[in-house]
Motif scaffolding. Structure first.
Motif, PDB file in Angstrom:
ATOM      1  N   GLN A 155       6.565   6.866   0.024  1.00  0.00           N
ATOM      2  CA  GLN A 155       5.815   8.324   0.179  1.00  0.00           C
ATOM      3  C   GLN A 155       5.991   9.387  -0.499  1.00  0.00           C
ATOM      4  O   GLN A 155       7.381   9.860  -0.366  1.00  0.00           O
ATOM      5  N   SER A 156       4.940   9.808  -1.342  1.00  0.00           N
ATOM      6  CA  SER A 156       5.324  11.061  -2.023  1.00  0.00           C
ATOM      7  C   SER A 156       4.670  12.357  -1.115  1.00  0.00           C
ATOM      8  O   SER A 156       3.298  12.092  -0.750  1.00  0.00           O
ATOM      9  N   LEU A 157       5.378  13.329  -0.928  1.00  0.00           N
ATOM     10  CA  LEU A 157       4.591  14.394  -0.106  1.00  0.00           C
ATOM     11  C   LEU A 157       4.898  15.900  -1.174  1.00  0.00           C
ATOM     12  O   LEU A 157       5.890  15.801  -1.801  1.00  0.00           O
ATOM     13  N   VAL A 158       4.146  16.557  -0.707  1.00  0.00           N
ATOM     14  CA  VAL A 158       4.318  18.175  -1.361  1.00  0.00           C
ATOM     15  C   VAL A 158       4.135  19.126  -0.219  1.00  0.00           C
ATOM     16  O   VAL A 158       3.105  19.038   0.581  1.00  0.00           O
ATOM     17  N   GLU A 166       7.078  22.117  -2.887  1.00  0.00           N
ATOM     18  CA  GLU A 166       8.220  21.439  -2.928  1.00  0.00           C
ATOM     19  C   GLU A 166       7.786  19.787  -2.902  1.00  0.00           C
ATOM     20  O   GLU A 166       7.331  19.580  -1.965  1.00  0.00           O
ATOM     21  N   PRO A 167       8.769  19.132  -3.829  1.00  0.00           N
ATOM     22  CA  PRO A 167       8.547  17.743  -3.712  1.00  0.00           C
ATOM     23  C   PRO A 167       9.286  16.978  -2.889  1.00  0.00           C
ATOM     24  O   PRO A 167      10.660  17.362  -2.565  1.00  0.00           O
ATOM     25  N   PHE A 168       8.939  15.987  -2.238  1.00  0.00           N
ATOM     26  CA  PHE A 168       9.540  15.094  -1.332  1.00  0.00           C
ATOM     27  C   PHE A 168       9.146  13.406  -1.562  1.00  0.00           C
ATOM     28  O   PHE A 168       7.793  13.348  -1.742  1.00  0.00           O
ATOM     29  N   ILE A 169      10.073  12.528  -1.536  1.00  0.00           N
ATOM     30  CA  ILE A 169       9.878  11.278  -1.867  1.00  0.00           C
ATOM     31  C   ILE A 169      10.810  10.525  -0.718  1.00  0.00           C
ATOM     32  O   ILE A 169      11.838  10.624  -0.431  1.00  0.00           O
ATOM     33  N   MET A 179       0.680  -1.029   0.047  1.00  0.00           N
ATOM     34  CA  MET A 179       0.042  -0.031  -0.118  1.00  0.00           C
ATOM     35  C   MET A 179       0.761   1.200  -0.070  1.00  0.00           C
ATOM     36  O   MET A 179       2.006   1.366   0.727  1.00  0.00           O
ATOM     37  N   THR A 180       0.452   2.286  -0.801  1.00  0.00           N
ATOM     38  CA  THR A 180       1.257   3.392  -0.828  1.00  0.00           C
ATOM     39  C   THR A 180       0.175   4.663  -0.897  1.00  0.00           C
ATOM     40  O   THR A 180      -0.719   4.476  -1.492  1.00  0.00           O
ATOM     41  N   CYS A 181       0.657   5.445   0.059  1.00  0.00           N
ATOM     42  CA  CYS A 181      -0.163   6.757   0.152  1.00  0.00           C
ATOM     43  C   CYS A 181       0.608   7.689  -0.634  1.00  0.00           C
ATOM     44  O   CYS A 181       1.834   8.218  -0.487  1.00  0.00           O
ATOM     45  N   TYR A 182      -0.119   8.244  -1.805  1.00  0.00           N
ATOM     46  CA  TYR A 182       0.771   8.994  -2.813  1.00  0.00           C
ATOM     47  C   TYR A 182       0.158  10.598  -2.979  1.00  0.00           C
ATOM     48  O   TYR A 182      -1.092  10.668  -2.817  1.00  0.00           O
ATOM     49  N   ASN A 183       1.233  11.153  -3.073  1.00  0.00           N
ATOM     50  CA  ASN A 183       0.843  12.472  -3.273  1.00  0.00           C
ATOM     51  C   ASN A 183       0.087  13.251  -2.122  1.00  0.00           C
ATOM     52  O   ASN A 183      -0.602  14.242  -2.393  1.00  0.00           O
ATOM     53  N   CYS A 184       0.656  13.278  -0.806  1.00  0.00           N
ATOM     54  CA  CYS A 184       0.080  13.918   0.332  1.00  0.00           C
ATOM     55  C   CYS A 184       0.455  15.318   0.339  1.00  0.00           C
ATOM     56  O   CYS A 184       1.843  15.606   0.007  1.00  0.00           O
ATOM     57  N   LYS A 213      -3.700  21.283  -6.878  1.00  0.00           N
ATOM     58  CA  LYS A 213      -5.022  21.434  -7.244  1.00  0.00           C
ATOM     59  C   LYS A 213      -5.102  22.754  -8.067  1.00  0.00           C
ATOM     60  O   LYS A 213      -4.378  23.866  -7.682  1.00  0.00           O
ATOM     61  N   LYS A 214      -5.816  22.908  -9.079  1.00  0.00           N
ATOM     62  CA  LYS A 214      -6.345  23.804  -9.925  1.00  0.00           C
ATOM     63  C   LYS A 214      -7.768  23.962 -10.069  1.00  0.00           C
ATOM     64  O   LYS A 214      -8.413  23.224 -10.649  1.00  0.00           O
ATOM     65  N   GLY A 215      -8.192  24.958  -9.201  1.00  0.00           N
ATOM     66  CA  GLY A 215      -9.583  24.905  -9.148  1.00  0.00           C
ATOM     67  C   GLY A 215     -10.132  23.704  -8.379  1.00  0.00           C
ATOM     68  O   GLY A 215      -9.556  23.434  -7.283  1.00  0.00           O
ATOM     69  N   GLU A 216     -11.059  23.086  -8.986  1.00  0.00           N
ATOM     70  CA  GLU A 216     -11.455  21.887  -8.432  1.00  0.00           C
ATOM     71  C   GLU A 216     -10.724  20.596  -8.931  1.00  0.00           C
ATOM     72  O   GLU A 216     -11.172  19.378  -8.596  1.00  0.00           O
ATOM     73  N   GLN A 217      -9.904  20.731  -9.808  1.00  0.00           N
ATOM     74  CA  GLN A 217      -9.162  19.743 -10.477  1.00  0.00           C
ATOM     75  C   GLN A 217      -7.636  19.392  -9.748  1.00  0.00           C
ATOM     76  O   GLN A 217      -7.113  20.415  -9.598  1.00  0.00           O
ATOM     77  N   TRP A 218      -7.402  18.108  -9.808  1.00  0.00           N
ATOM     78  CA  TRP A 218      -5.755  17.913  -9.459  1.00  0.00           C
ATOM     79  C   TRP A 218      -5.226  17.517 -10.863  1.00  0.00           C
ATOM     80  O   TRP A 218      -5.834  16.667 -11.501  1.00  0.00           O
ATOM     81  N   VAL A 219      -4.113  18.408 -11.122  1.00  0.00           N
ATOM     82  CA  VAL A 219      -3.526  18.057 -12.340  1.00  0.00           C
ATOM     83  C   VAL A 219      -1.734  17.931 -12.178  1.00  0.00           C
ATOM     84  O   VAL A 219      -1.332  18.498 -11.048  1.00  0.00           O
ATOM     85  N   PRO A 220      -1.286  17.605 -12.977  1.00  0.00           N
ATOM     86  CA  PRO A 220       0.105  17.297 -12.806  1.00  0.00           C
ATOM     87  C   PRO A 220       0.801  18.518 -12.563  1.00  0.00           C
ATOM     88  O   PRO A 220       0.272  19.477 -13.454  1.00  0.00           O
ATOM     89  N   PHE A 221       1.905  18.889 -12.262  1.00  0.00           N
ATOM     90  CA  PHE A 221       2.989  20.140 -12.341  1.00  0.00           C
ATOM     91  C   PHE A 221       4.408  19.589 -12.445  1.00  0.00           C
ATOM     92  O   PHE A 221       4.659  18.794 -11.780  1.00  0.00           O
TER      93      PHE A 221
END
Length: 356
Positions: free
Chosen positions: A238-241, A246-249, A195-200, A315-323
Protein backbone atom coordinates in the motif's frame (compact mmCIF):
# COMPACT_ATOMS: atom_id res chain seq x y z
CA UNK A 1 -22.22 3.25 17.35
CA UNK A 2 -21.86 3.60 21.10
CA UNK A 3 -25.51 2.62 21.45
CA UNK A 4 -24.90 -0.67 19.62
CA UNK A 5 -21.83 -1.41 21.71
CA UNK A 6 -23.70 -0.67 24.94
CA UNK A 7 -26.53 -2.90 23.79
CA UNK A 8 -24.07 -5.76 23.22
CA UNK A 9 -22.60 -5.33 26.69
CA UNK A 10 -26.09 -5.12 28.16
CA UNK A 11 -27.12 -8.32 26.37
CA UNK A 12 -24.04 -10.19 27.63
CA UNK A 13 -24.74 -8.91 31.16
CA UNK A 14 -28.29 -10.27 30.99
CA UNK A 15 -26.97 -13.68 30.00
CA UNK A 16 -24.68 -13.70 33.00
CA UNK A 17 -27.25 -12.36 35.50
CA UNK A 18 -30.25 -14.40 34.41
CA UNK A 19 -28.75 -17.30 32.54
CA UNK A 20 -25.93 -18.08 34.91
CA UNK A 21 -22.20 -18.04 34.04
CA UNK A 22 -21.33 -18.28 30.36
CA UNK A 23 -20.46 -21.81 29.21
CA UNK A 24 -17.04 -22.56 27.75
CA UNK A 25 -18.41 -22.56 24.17
CA UNK A 26 -19.99 -19.14 24.71
CA UNK A 27 -16.74 -17.77 26.12
CA UNK A 28 -14.79 -19.12 23.13
CA UNK A 29 -17.20 -17.39 20.78
CA UNK A 30 -16.99 -14.07 22.63
CA UNK A 31 -17.70 -11.62 19.85
CA UNK A 32 -16.72 -8.43 21.67
CA UNK A 33 -13.09 -9.62 21.87
CA UNK A 34 -12.87 -10.59 18.18
CA UNK A 35 -10.81 -8.71 15.61
CA UNK A 36 -14.01 -8.14 13.67
CA UNK A 37 -15.33 -6.10 16.58
CA UNK A 38 -12.24 -4.51 18.11
CA UNK A 39 -10.51 -3.51 14.87
CA UNK A 40 -7.21 -3.98 16.67
CA UNK A 41 -5.49 -5.31 13.55
CA UNK A 42 -5.89 -2.01 11.73
CA UNK A 43 -5.14 0.04 14.82
CA UNK A 44 -2.04 -1.96 15.76
CA UNK A 45 -0.26 -1.40 12.45
CA UNK A 46 -1.54 2.13 11.86
CA UNK A 47 -0.35 3.34 15.27
CA UNK A 48 2.97 1.46 15.19
CA UNK A 49 6.19 3.47 15.36
CA UNK A 50 6.65 3.00 11.61
CA UNK A 51 2.92 3.15 10.86
CA UNK A 52 1.10 5.75 8.80
CA UNK A 53 0.02 7.74 11.86
CA UNK A 54 3.64 8.93 12.07
CA UNK A 55 2.87 10.90 8.90
CA UNK A 56 -0.84 11.63 9.16
CA UNK A 57 -0.84 12.67 12.83
CA UNK A 58 -4.47 11.56 13.05
CA UNK A 59 -5.37 9.06 15.80
CA UNK A 60 -7.05 5.84 14.70
CA UNK A 61 -10.26 6.77 16.53
CA UNK A 62 -10.62 9.82 14.27
CA UNK A 63 -10.41 7.80 11.04
CA UNK A 64 -13.34 6.50 9.05
CA UNK A 65 -11.67 3.06 8.89
CA UNK A 66 -13.11 2.12 12.27
CA UNK A 67 -16.65 2.40 10.92
CA UNK A 68 -16.15 -0.81 8.95
CA UNK A 69 -15.66 -2.94 12.03
CA UNK A 70 -18.62 -4.94 13.23
CA UNK A 71 -20.40 -3.34 16.17
CA UNK A 72 -23.09 -5.93 16.91
CA UNK A 73 -24.67 -9.15 15.68
CA UNK A 74 -27.00 -6.99 13.53
CA UNK A 75 -24.25 -6.15 11.04
CA UNK A 76 -23.98 -9.71 9.75
CA UNK A 77 -27.03 -11.60 11.00
CA UNK A 78 -29.95 -9.19 10.66
CA UNK A 79 -32.14 -9.93 7.64
CA UNK A 80 -35.22 -8.20 6.26
CA UNK A 81 -38.09 -10.56 5.41
CA UNK A 82 -41.74 -10.12 4.50
CA UNK A 83 -42.59 -10.84 8.13
CA UNK A 84 -40.08 -8.26 9.39
CA UNK A 85 -36.53 -8.32 10.75
CA UNK A 86 -35.09 -11.69 11.79
CA UNK A 87 -31.70 -13.05 12.78
CA UNK A 88 -30.32 -15.36 10.10
CA UNK A 89 -27.34 -17.69 9.95
CA UNK A 90 -27.79 -18.05 6.21
CA UNK A 91 -27.27 -14.36 5.46
CA UNK A 92 -24.27 -14.25 7.80
CA UNK A 93 -22.66 -17.07 5.81
CA UNK A 94 -23.24 -15.30 2.50
CA UNK A 95 -20.09 -14.00 0.80
CA UNK A 96 -22.03 -10.87 -0.16
CA UNK A 97 -22.27 -10.05 3.55
CA UNK A 98 -18.50 -10.42 3.96
CA UNK A 99 -17.70 -8.39 0.86
CA UNK A 100 -19.72 -5.40 2.07
CA UNK A 101 -16.71 -4.61 4.26
CA UNK A 102 -13.84 -6.57 2.70
CA UNK A 103 -13.54 -4.11 -0.18
CA UNK A 104 -10.22 -5.32 -1.55
CA UNK A 105 -11.57 -8.83 -1.97
CA UNK A 106 -14.70 -7.41 -3.60
CA UNK A 107 -12.48 -5.48 -6.03
CA UNK A 108 -10.56 -8.71 -6.71
CA UNK A 109 -13.75 -10.59 -7.45
CA UNK A 110 -14.99 -7.93 -9.89
CA UNK A 111 -11.58 -7.73 -11.61
CA UNK A 112 -11.39 -11.50 -12.06
CA UNK A 113 -14.91 -11.69 -13.43
CA UNK A 114 -14.26 -8.81 -15.85
CA UNK A 115 -11.04 -10.37 -17.14
CA UNK A 116 -12.41 -13.93 -17.08
CA UNK A 117 -9.65 -15.17 -14.80
CA UNK A 118 -11.65 -16.38 -11.81
CA UNK A 119 -9.82 -18.44 -9.23
CA UNK A 120 -10.67 -22.12 -8.93
CA UNK A 121 -12.60 -21.65 -5.69
CA UNK A 122 -14.74 -18.81 -7.05
CA UNK A 123 -15.38 -20.75 -10.26
CA UNK A 124 -16.62 -23.63 -8.10
CA UNK A 125 -19.06 -21.26 -6.33
CA UNK A 126 -17.27 -21.63 -3.02
CA UNK A 127 -17.97 -18.92 -0.46
CA UNK A 128 -15.90 -17.31 2.28
CA UNK A 129 -17.30 -19.55 5.01
CA UNK A 130 -16.40 -22.71 3.12
CA UNK A 131 -12.83 -22.08 4.32
CA UNK A 132 -13.09 -19.59 7.19
CA UNK A 133 -14.29 -20.75 10.59
CA UNK A 134 -16.86 -19.45 13.04
CA UNK A 135 -14.03 -18.97 15.53
CA UNK A 136 -12.22 -16.61 13.14
CA UNK A 137 -15.37 -14.53 12.71
CA UNK A 138 -16.66 -14.53 16.30
CA UNK A 139 -13.35 -14.72 18.13
CA UNK A 140 -12.25 -17.14 20.82
CA UNK A 141 -12.38 -14.89 23.86
CA UNK A 142 -8.81 -13.60 23.41
CA UNK A 143 -7.78 -10.12 22.33
CA UNK A 144 -5.54 -10.31 19.26
CA UNK A 145 -3.56 -7.41 17.85
CA UNK A 146 -3.38 -8.84 14.33
CA UNK A 147 -5.00 -11.52 12.20
CA UNK A 148 -1.60 -13.14 11.69
CA UNK A 149 -0.87 -13.36 15.38
CA UNK A 150 -0.59 -17.00 16.47
CA UNK A 151 -4.02 -18.44 17.21
CA UNK A 152 -6.10 -15.77 15.48
CA UNK A 153 -6.64 -17.69 12.21
CA UNK A 154 -6.99 -21.39 11.51
CA UNK A 155 -7.80 -21.39 7.77
CA UNK A 156 -5.17 -23.16 5.68
CA UNK A 157 -4.96 -24.78 2.24
CA UNK A 158 -3.96 -28.06 3.85
CA UNK A 159 -7.16 -28.17 5.88
CA UNK A 160 -8.73 -29.48 2.69
CA UNK A 161 -5.89 -30.45 0.37
CA UNK A 162 -4.53 -33.26 2.47
CA UNK A 163 -7.71 -35.26 1.90
CA UNK A 164 -7.79 -37.75 -0.94
CA UNK A 165 -11.25 -37.01 -2.24
CA UNK A 166 -12.75 -35.96 -5.55
CA UNK A 167 -13.73 -32.54 -4.20
CA UNK A 168 -10.46 -31.84 -2.38
CA UNK A 169 -7.54 -33.56 -4.13
CA UNK A 170 -4.51 -34.26 -1.99
CA UNK A 171 -1.23 -32.50 -2.75
CA UNK A 172 0.51 -34.47 -5.52
CA UNK A 173 3.93 -35.84 -4.71
CA UNK A 174 5.74 -33.69 -7.26
CA UNK A 175 9.17 -32.09 -7.28
CA UNK A 176 7.62 -28.62 -7.03
CA UNK A 177 5.95 -29.60 -3.76
CA UNK A 178 9.11 -31.00 -2.18
CA UNK A 179 12.12 -29.07 -3.51
CA UNK A 180 11.55 -26.01 -1.31
CA UNK A 181 11.45 -28.11 1.85
CA UNK A 182 8.54 -26.38 3.55
CA UNK A 183 9.92 -22.86 2.99
CA UNK A 184 7.42 -21.91 0.30
CA UNK A 185 3.74 -21.35 1.11
CA UNK A 186 1.10 -22.71 -1.28
CA UNK A 187 -0.04 -19.21 -2.27
CA UNK A 188 3.46 -18.18 -3.40
CA UNK A 189 2.91 -20.40 -6.45
CA UNK A 190 -0.88 -20.70 -6.69
CA UNK A 191 -1.94 -17.06 -6.26
CA UNK A 192 -2.27 -15.39 -9.69
CA UNK A 193 -1.62 -11.83 -8.48
CA UNK A 194 -2.63 -9.49 -5.67
CA UNK A 195 -4.83 -6.42 -5.66
CA UNK A 196 -2.93 -3.26 -4.74
CA UNK A 197 -4.50 0.11 -3.91
CA UNK A 198 -1.79 2.45 -5.11
CA UNK A 199 -0.94 6.06 -4.23
CA UNK A 200 -3.78 6.84 -1.81
CA UNK A 201 -3.67 10.52 -0.77
CA UNK A 202 -4.34 11.65 2.77
CA UNK A 203 -5.07 15.18 1.68
CA UNK A 204 -7.81 16.18 4.11
CA UNK A 205 -7.73 15.43 7.81
CA UNK A 206 -10.53 13.58 9.53
CA UNK A 207 -13.12 15.78 11.31
CA UNK A 208 -13.61 17.76 8.10
CA UNK A 209 -16.61 17.08 5.91
CA UNK A 210 -14.60 17.05 2.70
CA UNK A 211 -13.41 13.78 1.26
CA UNK A 212 -9.65 13.31 0.76
CA UNK A 213 -8.35 13.80 -2.76
CA UNK A 214 -7.18 10.47 -4.05
CA UNK A 215 -5.43 8.66 -6.84
CA UNK A 216 -6.18 5.25 -5.36
CA UNK A 217 -5.36 3.18 -8.39
CA UNK A 218 -6.21 -0.52 -8.34
CA UNK A 219 -3.31 -2.56 -9.69
CA UNK A 220 -3.31 -6.31 -10.26
CA UNK A 221 -0.49 -6.84 -12.73
CA UNK A 222 2.22 -8.14 -10.43
CA UNK A 223 2.68 -10.32 -7.37
CA UNK A 224 4.94 -9.36 -4.50
CA UNK A 225 6.66 -12.09 -2.54
CA UNK A 226 7.49 -11.53 1.12
CA UNK A 227 8.57 -13.82 3.92
CA UNK A 228 6.43 -14.66 6.94
CA UNK A 229 7.97 -16.68 9.77
CA UNK A 230 10.80 -17.56 7.40
CA UNK A 231 8.49 -18.91 4.69
CA UNK A 232 8.07 -17.26 1.28
CA UNK A 233 4.47 -16.25 0.70
CA UNK A 234 2.40 -13.93 -1.47
CA UNK A 235 2.16 -10.30 -0.47
CA UNK A 236 0.97 -6.89 -1.49
CA UNK A 237 1.77 -3.26 -0.76
CA UNK A 238 0.00 0.00 0.00
CA UNK A 239 1.49 3.34 -0.98
CA UNK A 240 0.13 6.44 0.71
CA UNK A 241 0.91 10.14 0.53
CA UNK A 242 0.50 12.45 3.52
CA UNK A 243 -1.10 15.90 3.48
CA UNK A 244 2.28 17.50 2.73
CA UNK A 245 3.24 14.85 0.15
CA UNK A 246 5.10 12.72 2.68
CA UNK A 247 5.53 9.26 1.10
CA UNK A 248 4.70 6.01 2.89
CA UNK A 249 4.87 2.35 1.81
CA UNK A 250 3.58 -0.67 3.69
CA UNK A 251 4.43 -4.25 2.68
CA UNK A 252 2.31 -7.11 4.01
CA UNK A 253 1.76 -10.85 3.54
CA UNK A 254 -1.48 -11.09 1.60
CA UNK A 255 -3.65 -13.94 0.41
CA UNK A 256 -5.75 -12.88 -2.52
CA UNK A 257 -8.44 -15.38 -3.55
CA UNK A 258 -7.35 -15.52 -7.19
CA UNK A 259 -6.11 -19.10 -6.94
CA UNK A 260 -4.74 -21.09 -9.88
CA UNK A 261 -5.15 -24.86 -10.05
CA UNK A 262 -1.70 -25.25 -11.57
CA UNK A 263 1.17 -23.65 -9.72
CA UNK A 264 3.58 -21.11 -11.12
CA UNK A 265 6.51 -22.46 -13.15
CA UNK A 266 10.08 -22.22 -11.81
CA UNK A 267 11.20 -19.73 -14.46
CA UNK A 268 8.43 -17.32 -13.47
CA UNK A 269 10.26 -16.64 -10.17
CA UNK A 270 13.84 -17.73 -10.84
CA UNK A 271 16.22 -15.69 -12.99
CA UNK A 272 13.72 -12.96 -13.89
CA UNK A 273 14.55 -9.34 -14.71
CA UNK A 274 13.36 -8.18 -11.29
CA UNK A 275 15.34 -10.84 -9.43
CA UNK A 276 18.56 -10.24 -11.37
CA UNK A 277 18.35 -6.50 -10.75
CA UNK A 278 17.69 -6.87 -7.01
CA UNK A 279 20.30 -9.63 -6.58
CA UNK A 280 22.87 -7.22 -8.06
CA UNK A 281 21.92 -4.67 -5.35
CA UNK A 282 20.52 -2.33 -7.98
CA UNK A 283 17.30 -0.34 -7.74
CA UNK A 284 14.28 -1.86 -9.44
CA UNK A 285 11.36 0.35 -10.56
CA UNK A 286 8.09 -1.67 -10.58
CA UNK A 287 5.99 1.04 -12.26
CA UNK A 288 6.52 3.85 -14.78
CA UNK A 289 4.30 6.82 -15.57
CA UNK A 290 3.53 6.92 -19.29
CA UNK A 291 0.88 8.75 -21.31
CA UNK A 292 -0.89 9.99 -18.20
CA UNK A 293 -1.08 6.66 -16.41
CA UNK A 294 0.99 4.17 -14.46
CA UNK A 295 2.18 1.00 -16.14
CA UNK A 296 3.19 -1.77 -13.73
CA UNK A 297 5.75 -4.52 -14.14
CA UNK A 298 4.04 -7.80 -14.96
CA UNK A 299 5.52 -10.62 -12.95
CA UNK A 300 6.98 -11.63 -9.60
CA UNK A 301 8.74 -9.07 -7.40
CA UNK A 302 10.56 -10.20 -4.22
CA UNK A 303 10.37 -7.47 -1.58
CA UNK A 304 13.68 -5.75 -0.85
CA UNK A 305 12.43 -2.42 0.56
CA UNK A 306 15.60 -0.38 0.04
CA UNK A 307 15.86 -1.37 -3.63
CA UNK A 308 12.25 -0.97 -4.79
CA UNK A 309 11.62 2.46 -6.29
CA UNK A 310 7.87 3.10 -6.42
CA UNK A 311 6.79 6.37 -8.10
CA UNK A 312 4.51 8.79 -6.24
CA UNK A 313 1.97 11.07 -7.88
CA UNK A 314 0.48 14.44 -6.98
CA UNK A 315 -2.34 16.54 -8.42
CA UNK A 316 -1.32 19.44 -10.67
CA UNK A 317 -4.45 21.20 -11.80
CA UNK A 318 -6.65 18.42 -13.15
CA UNK A 319 -3.74 16.08 -13.88
CA UNK A 320 -1.90 13.53 -11.76
CA UNK A 321 1.86 13.68 -12.33
CA UNK A 322 4.92 12.08 -10.71
CA UNK A 323 6.83 14.04 -8.10
CA UNK A 324 10.11 13.49 -6.31
CA UNK A 325 9.47 13.30 -2.54
CA UNK A 326 11.53 15.65 -0.41
CA UNK A 327 12.00 12.90 2.16
CA UNK A 328 12.75 9.22 1.87
CA UNK A 329 9.56 7.13 2.08
CA UNK A 330 8.69 5.75 5.50
CA UNK A 331 8.62 2.00 4.89
CA UNK A 332 6.72 -0.42 7.09
CA UNK A 333 7.00 -4.20 7.02
CA UNK A 334 3.55 -4.78 8.47
CA UNK A 335 1.59 -7.86 9.54
CA UNK A 336 4.92 -9.55 10.40
CA UNK A 337 6.23 -9.36 6.82
CA UNK A 338 9.95 -10.01 6.36
CA UNK A 339 12.12 -8.87 3.41
CA UNK A 340 14.22 -11.10 1.17
CA UNK A 341 17.85 -11.45 2.20
CA UNK A 342 20.89 -11.38 -0.14
CA UNK A 343 21.12 -15.15 0.27
CA UNK A 344 17.48 -15.54 -0.77
CA UNK A 345 18.11 -13.44 -3.87
CA UNK A 346 21.23 -15.42 -4.72
CA UNK A 347 19.15 -18.61 -4.85
CA UNK A 348 16.41 -16.92 -6.87
CA UNK A 349 18.92 -15.50 -9.35
CA UNK A 350 19.71 -18.99 -10.65
CA UNK A 351 17.50 -19.64 -13.67
CA UNK A 352 15.73 -22.96 -13.42
CA UNK A 353 13.70 -24.67 -16.13
CA UNK A 354 10.46 -26.27 -14.97
CA UNK A 355 10.63 -30.05 -15.00
CA UNK A 356 8.62 -32.66 -13.11
Amino acid sequence: MKRKFCFTLFFVSLLILFGGPLHAEEQQGCFISSLHHTGEGMRYWYEAKDGFMAISGVPYNSLGCKNCHVQSCDDCHLQKTEEGLVYSTEIARSSDTCLKCHAREEATRKYDEMHECQGVHAASNMGCMDCHSKKEVHGDGKIYSSMRQDGAMDTACTNCHTKDTQDYPALPDTKSHTVHKGKLACNACHVQNSMTCYNCHFGVLAKTKSKPKSFAMKAKDFLLLVKYKGTVTSGTMQSLVGKNNEPFISYVPYFTHSIMKEGRKCEQCHGTEAVKTLASSQTFTPAVFKDGKLEFYKGIIPVVPDLLNWPFLEKKGEQWVPFEPKTKPLVQMAVYAEPFTPDDLKKLKVKIKYEE
